[in-house]
Enzyme design. Structure first.
Site, PDB file in Angstrom:
ATOM      1  N   SER A  53       0.963  -1.116   0.028  1.00 29.86           N
ATOM      2  CA  SER A  53       0.157   0.048  -0.019  1.00 29.86           C
ATOM      3  C   SER A  53       0.917   1.251   0.032  1.00 29.86           C
ATOM      4  O   SER A  53       1.553   1.488  -0.854  1.00 29.86           O
ATOM      5  CB  SER A  53      -0.855  -0.214   1.253  1.00 29.86           C
ATOM      6  OG  SER A  53      -2.077   0.770   0.821  1.00 29.86           O
ATOM      7  N   LYS A  97     -22.449  15.772   7.860  1.00 30.44           N
ATOM      8  CA  LYS A  97     -21.362  16.018   8.561  1.00 30.44           C
ATOM      9  C   LYS A  97     -21.241  14.861   9.665  1.00 30.44           C
ATOM     10  O   LYS A  97     -19.808  14.972  10.196  1.00 30.44           O
ATOM     11  CB  LYS A  97     -21.704  17.332   9.558  1.00 30.44           C
ATOM     12  CG  LYS A  97     -20.846  17.971  10.368  1.00 30.44           C
ATOM     13  CD  LYS A  97     -19.518  18.220   9.466  1.00 30.44           C
ATOM     14  CE  LYS A  97     -18.394  18.820  10.396  1.00 30.44           C
ATOM     15  NZ  LYS A  97     -17.056  19.321   9.950  1.00 30.44           N
TER      16      LYS A  97
END
Length: 304
Positions: free
Chosen positions: A122, A174
């Site tokens: 990764s 949010k």
């Protein structure tokens, strides 16, 4: 007759006191030396032509001192080449991107070779991409090209316990994701767009770094891991070996003598590195990977 034993006892007590103070004095000297080395950051690059080595291990996050040391190395004429020794399962996307960019700046001016250890997956693979040569062991675990964002949701458990969270937000997205309620379809789509954009950035780095067709880069960027041998077949790695092979390639292809000394970049003192490594490993493993909501990460996580 009693004077002599008392005198001997006093002398023993005096010697013990002197020994204690001498020990404290020695410890103080070593402590002052260690403190001075820490304050200086131990990031200076010694004089004389040499090959620099950057160890990249553990969780990759943005480290200002490492980035500064690499920028100094790029302009230091005594640094003939850079070996990036990677043993990392990945890290944050921002951390991998920052280190990738710093290594790319070095690669514009000096030869860079990436040497993979047990794991370079990764973001650990991302930082190998600016290198002119990528070398891995046959058993190296690498690849895992992708982006991960994790959360957890315990609303059902909280409901059973009679706990009702009260959350105020300025918009419907949010608190997405939130441990207090399931992802909404709108929230999932918004987060997937973020992950998709970050993944596209990673794939572009692979295509550019490996001089690979973008379509081919997309094929190998499905999150799978490769052994070192498989990575050569996939075009993600150039050769099998270690630092010996890296030095041989630098000598043969870039005229960097194998006799030059190899010096590590050190930006932190020994005590600081030990404490930081232990604390970082515990906190990142426990909170970032298991329990918490973290920033998007490019990190390899074997199935549990």
């Amino acid at each position: 007759m009693s004077l002599e034993p008392d005198l001997l006892a006093d002398r023993r007590r005096l010697r013990r006191r002197l020994g204690l103070w001498r020990g404290l004095a020695i410890l103080s000297v070593f402590g002052a030396i260690a403190l001075l080395a820490t304050l200086r950051g131990q990031d200076s690059i010694p004089g004389g032509a040499h090959v620099l080595r950057l160890p990249v291990s553990g969780f990759i996050a943005e480290d200002r001192r490492v980035l500064q040391a690499l920028d100094r190395a790029a302009s230091d004429s005594s640094v003939r080449a850079l070996i990036v020794a990677i043993n990392s399962p990945g890290g944050t996307m921002a951390g991998g991107e920052a280190l990738h960019a710093a290594l790319a700046r070095v690669a514009e001016r000096k030869p860079v070779v990436a040497v993979m250890g047990a794991t370079a997956a990764s973001a650990g693979y991302m930082v190998a991409l600016p290198a002119h040569r990528v070398i891995a062991r046959e058993s190296t675990v690498t690849g895992s090209i992708g982006v991960l964002m994790q959360s957890f949701e315990v609303s059902e458990l909280m409901e059973r316990a009679g706990i009702r969270p009260q959350v105020l937000t300025t918009g419907p997205l949010k608190d997405q994701p939130s441990p207090f309620r399931p992802l909404t379809e709108e929230g999932r789509a918004a987060l997937q767009r973020v992950i998709g954009d970050l993944h596209g950035q990673f794939v572009a780095m692979v295509a550019a770094g490996r001089r690979m067709d973008p379509a081919r880069a997309q094929e190998v960027a499905d999150g799978r891991v490769f052994t070192g041998r498989q990575a050569i077949e996939a075009g993600l790695v150039d050769a099998i070996g270690g630092e010996r092979e890296a030095r041989a390639w630098l000598a043969a292809e870039r005229e960097v003598p194998e006799s030059l000394p190899l010096r590590d970049i050190q930006t932190r003192g020994v005590a600081e590195r030990l404490v930081s490594s232990a604390a970082e490993g515990l906190m990142k493993s426990l909170f970032s990977e298991w329990l918490g909501v973290d920033a998007p990460r490019a990190v390899w996580q074997p199935s549990r």
